[in-house]
Design a protein around this motif. Structure first.
Motif, PDB file in Angstrom:
ATOM      1  N   ASP A 251      -4.770   4.979  -8.167  1.00  0.00           N
ATOM      2  CA  ASP A 251      -5.563   5.556  -7.083  1.00  0.00           C
ATOM      3  C   ASP A 251      -5.375   4.831  -5.753  1.00  0.00           C
ATOM      4  OD1 ASP A 251      -7.183   7.641  -8.614  1.00  0.00           O
ATOM      5  OD2 ASP A 251      -7.578   5.847  -9.786  1.00  0.00           O
ATOM      6  N   ASN A 252      -5.286   3.499  -5.804  1.00  0.00           N
ATOM      7  CA  ASN A 252      -5.131   2.766  -4.548  1.00  0.00           C
ATOM      8  C   ASN A 252      -3.762   3.010  -3.921  1.00  0.00           C
ATOM      9  OD1 ASN A 252      -7.690   1.710  -4.533  1.00  0.00           O
ATOM     10  ND2 ASN A 252      -7.113  -0.162  -5.627  1.00  0.00           N
ATOM     11  N   VAL A 257      -0.636   5.990   0.283  1.00  0.00           N
ATOM     12  CA  VAL A 257       0.331   7.020   0.664  1.00  0.00           C
ATOM     13  C   VAL A 257      -0.346   8.105   1.492  1.00  0.00           C
ATOM     14  CG1 VAL A 257       1.902   8.791  -0.217  1.00  0.00           C
ATOM     15  CG2 VAL A 257       1.809   6.549  -1.331  1.00  0.00           C
ATOM     16  N   ASN A 258      -1.553   8.502   1.090  1.00  0.00           N
ATOM     17  CA  ASN A 258      -2.296   9.498   1.869  1.00  0.00           C
ATOM     18  C   ASN A 258      -2.516   9.020   3.307  1.00  0.00           C
ATOM     19  OD1 ASN A 258      -2.544  11.368  -0.198  1.00  0.00           O
ATOM     20  ND2 ASN A 258      -4.559  10.648  -0.854  1.00  0.00           N
ATOM     21  N   ALA A 259      -2.886   7.737   3.436  1.00  0.00           N
ATOM     22  CA  ALA A 259      -3.141   7.189   4.770  1.00  0.00           C
ATOM     23  C   ALA A 259      -1.864   7.149   5.608  1.00  0.00           C
ATOM     24  CB  ALA A 259      -3.741   5.786   4.648  1.00  0.00           C
ATOM     25  N   LEU A 260      -0.755   6.774   4.996  1.00  0.00           N
ATOM     26  CA  LEU A 260       0.516   6.721   5.722  1.00  0.00           C
ATOM     27  C   LEU A 260       0.928   8.113   6.211  1.00  0.00           C
ATOM     28  CD1 LEU A 260       2.441   4.230   3.405  1.00  0.00           C
ATOM     29  CD2 LEU A 260       1.887   3.839   5.819  1.00  0.00           C
ATOM     30  N   LYS A 265       3.111   8.003   9.653  1.00  0.00           N
ATOM     31  CA  LYS A 265       4.102   6.953   9.386  1.00  0.00           C
ATOM     32  C   LYS A 265       5.216   7.465   8.471  1.00  0.00           C
ATOM     33  CE  LYS A 265       1.721   3.563  11.350  1.00  0.00           C
ATOM     34  NZ  LYS A 265       2.106   2.327  11.996  1.00  0.00           N
ATOM     35  N   ILE A 266       4.837   8.373   7.568  1.00  0.00           N
ATOM     36  CA  ILE A 266       5.828   8.997   6.707  1.00  0.00           C
ATOM     37  C   ILE A 266       5.537  10.500   6.670  1.00  0.00           C
ATOM     38  CG2 ILE A 266       6.205   6.962   5.276  1.00  0.00           C
ATOM     39  CD1 ILE A 266       4.428   8.094   3.170  1.00  0.00           C
ATOM     40  N   GLN A 267       6.545  11.281   6.359  1.00  0.00           N
ATOM     41  CA  GLN A 267       6.397  12.725   6.280  1.00  0.00           C
ATOM     42  C   GLN A 267       6.137  13.139   4.824  1.00  0.00           C
ATOM     43  OE1 GLN A 267       6.373  14.626   9.136  1.00  0.00           O
ATOM     44  NE2 GLN A 267       6.453  12.570  10.050  1.00  0.00           N
ATOM     45  N   LYS A 367      -5.483  -3.969  -6.747  1.00  0.00           N
ATOM     46  CA  LYS A 367      -6.757  -3.478  -6.210  1.00  0.00           C
ATOM     47  C   LYS A 367      -6.773  -3.347  -4.691  1.00  0.00           C
ATOM     48  CE  LYS A 367     -10.344  -4.260  -9.569  1.00  0.00           C
ATOM     49  NZ  LYS A 367     -11.711  -4.766  -9.776  1.00  0.00           N
ATOM     50  N   SER A 368      -5.789  -3.893  -4.018  1.00  0.00           N
ATOM     51  CA  SER A 368      -5.796  -3.928  -2.555  1.00  0.00           C
ATOM     52  C   SER A 368      -5.027  -2.746  -1.974  1.00  0.00           C
ATOM     53  CB  SER A 368      -5.183  -5.247  -2.061  1.00  0.00           C
ATOM     54  OG  SER A 368      -4.975  -5.206  -0.673  1.00  0.00           O
ATOM     55  N   VAL A 369      -5.735  -1.850  -1.304  1.00  0.00           N
ATOM     56  CA  VAL A 369      -5.066  -0.729  -0.649  1.00  0.00           C
ATOM     57  C   VAL A 369      -4.101  -1.223   0.432  1.00  0.00           C
ATOM     58  CG1 VAL A 369      -5.393   1.381   0.711  1.00  0.00           C
ATOM     59  CG2 VAL A 369      -6.936   0.871  -1.190  1.00  0.00           C
TER      60      VAL A 369
END
Length: 423
Positions: A251-252, A257-260, A265-267, A367-369
């Motif tokens: 999940d993290n 990836v969702n945030a990027l 930052k990414i497509q 555990k670290s996003v």
């Protein structure tokens, strides 16, 4: 020294698939190279298991002897005692009726078959592997009766297993005593991770009979699955092989990836998180809002390796709750695939140490996003530039080949039947 026979008691054995079955299968495959001829005692009618792989049977040596015995399945007992299928009663039966595990109904049939084999064959040793733990109870009964040297192999922990539930203090004490009886009685105790051996050694501290032999890989399984260096996918494809559940889900990483993607930052169309195994989108707690996840479902081992080999990178997961020193079996398969590994594992654990020592990838905190994000984005950028690679230590990786690991099993068997100081 002439050839010797060993009775191998292994519930998880082809056509059952999965890592546990592979450990037993590869040991059977390579033991004859070291002067040992295995006779496998396994189950004829196993409980339902998510991994069924008929193709694995092709890996058995022609001379292998496989004896399959009946098992009284716990599910049948539950139906007899609860014919109306009352849910509350069903839950109580499943919690209290079958210990140390649901495969206890295999014990009387396996003991009878093992006794017949020992009477008809000149067995030099007995080997049992868990899970299920019932395998060790079978071996304990047989070895006590016939006085044969016995090796108990633990692929997982027992009493300290976080997934093991004790309904009352009585059951807690029962499992502790059973574990102690097995460990004290066995002539040799092997654990698939150092931490498991430390847990088991509490029953007889200082005894030299504890050894660690990790899971491994068979080089012959990988001859046709790796892409040529320099090739890459149209999407940055990072694959996870196996199952995730409990406290170690990706999940993290998906949050990262969702945030990027959200930040540009990414497509979205340039990335893919592929999950090879019996998982589905329902097993994720974090929503795949950009549709970057791909789920294959369970695949035969050869097909799963092929897909993993077509990936740009591989994903390793382990939460601290599961145990920082647990070593997932896929760690070793990843080595053989020679793909960069993103290891989201405790940085101070044994898995992280193996990743660093072998040079197969990078380690980030599960555990670290932010750590997930940084490690993933670095790999993505290298993939974009065509520079994504790892620099594995081939000699170090070779130590985890099942050919070498089976040699260590054979050496322990030899030592067990001919202990130092005894003619």
């Amino acid at each position: 020294m002439g050839r010797k026979k060993v009775l191998m008691i292994a519930y998880h054995f082809p056509p059952i698939g999965g890592a546990g079955a592979l450990r037993a299968l590869k040991t059977v495959k390579y033991l004859p190279l070291y002067g040992w001829d295995p006779i496998v005692l396994t189950v004829k009618n196993p409980d339902w298991y998510y991994a069924q792989d008929d193709q694995l049977i092709k890996d058995l040596p022609p001379a292998a002897t496989i004896v399959r015995t009946f098992m009284l399945q716990s599910a049948w007992l539950y139906r007899i005692l609860n014919p109306l299928r009352i849910r509350k009663l069903d839950l109580l039966l499943r919690r209290y009726a079958a210990h140390p595990d649901d495969q206890i109904g295999w014990l009387p049939f396996a003991v009878r078959a093992a006794a017949a084999l020992i009477k008809n064959e000149r067995m030099a040793a007995v080997y049992s592997t868990s899970a299920p733990l019932t395998s060790h109870l079978i071996a304990s009964d047989i070895c006590k009766r016939f006085g044969i040297p016995w090796m108990a192999d633990f692929r997982d922990e027992w009493f300290e297993n976080p997934d093991l539930s004790f309904p009352t203090d009585f059951y807690r004490r029962l499992h502790y005593r059973l574990e102690g009886r097995i460990v004290r009685t066995a002539d040799q105790v092997v654990a698939a991770a150092p931490v498991f051996g430390r847990y088991l050694a509490k029953h007889c501290p200082g005894d030299p009979k504890f050894e660690t032999i990790t899971m491994g890989f068979d080089p012959e399984d990988y001859q046709d699955v790796r892409r040529s260096p320099g090739q890459r996918n149209e999407k940055f494809t990072i694959s996870f092989s196996g199952m995730f559940y409990g406290n170690f889900r990706p999940d993290n990483l998906l949050k990262a990836v969702n945030a990027l993607i959200d930040e540009g930052k990414i497509q979205r169309q340039t990335v893919c998180l592929r999950f090879i195994g019996a998982n589905s989108s329902h097993d994720l707690r974090e929503p795949d809002k950009h549709g970057v996840c791909e789920f294959t479902g369970f695949l035969p081992h050869a097909r799963a390796l092929h897909l993993a080999g077509q990936s740009d990178a591989l994903l390793l997961l382990l939460s601290r709750e599961r145990g920082k020193d647990v070593i997932p079996s896929k760690t070793f398969e990843y080595m053989a695939l020679k793909k960069p590994v993103l290891a989201l594992v405790p940085a101070d654990g044994d898995s992280a140490q193996i990743v660093r020592q072998t040079g197969i990838g990078v380690v980030a905190d599960f555990k670290s996003v932010p750590d997930n994000r940084q490690a993933y984005f670095q790999m993505y950028q290298e993939w974009s530039k065509g520079t994504l690679k790892n620099t594995p230590d081939i000699d170090k990786i070779r130590e985890y080949s099942y050919i070498n690991l089976t040699g260590r099993f054979a050496a322990l068997l030899d030592k067990m039947i001919h202990p130092p100081g005894r003619p």
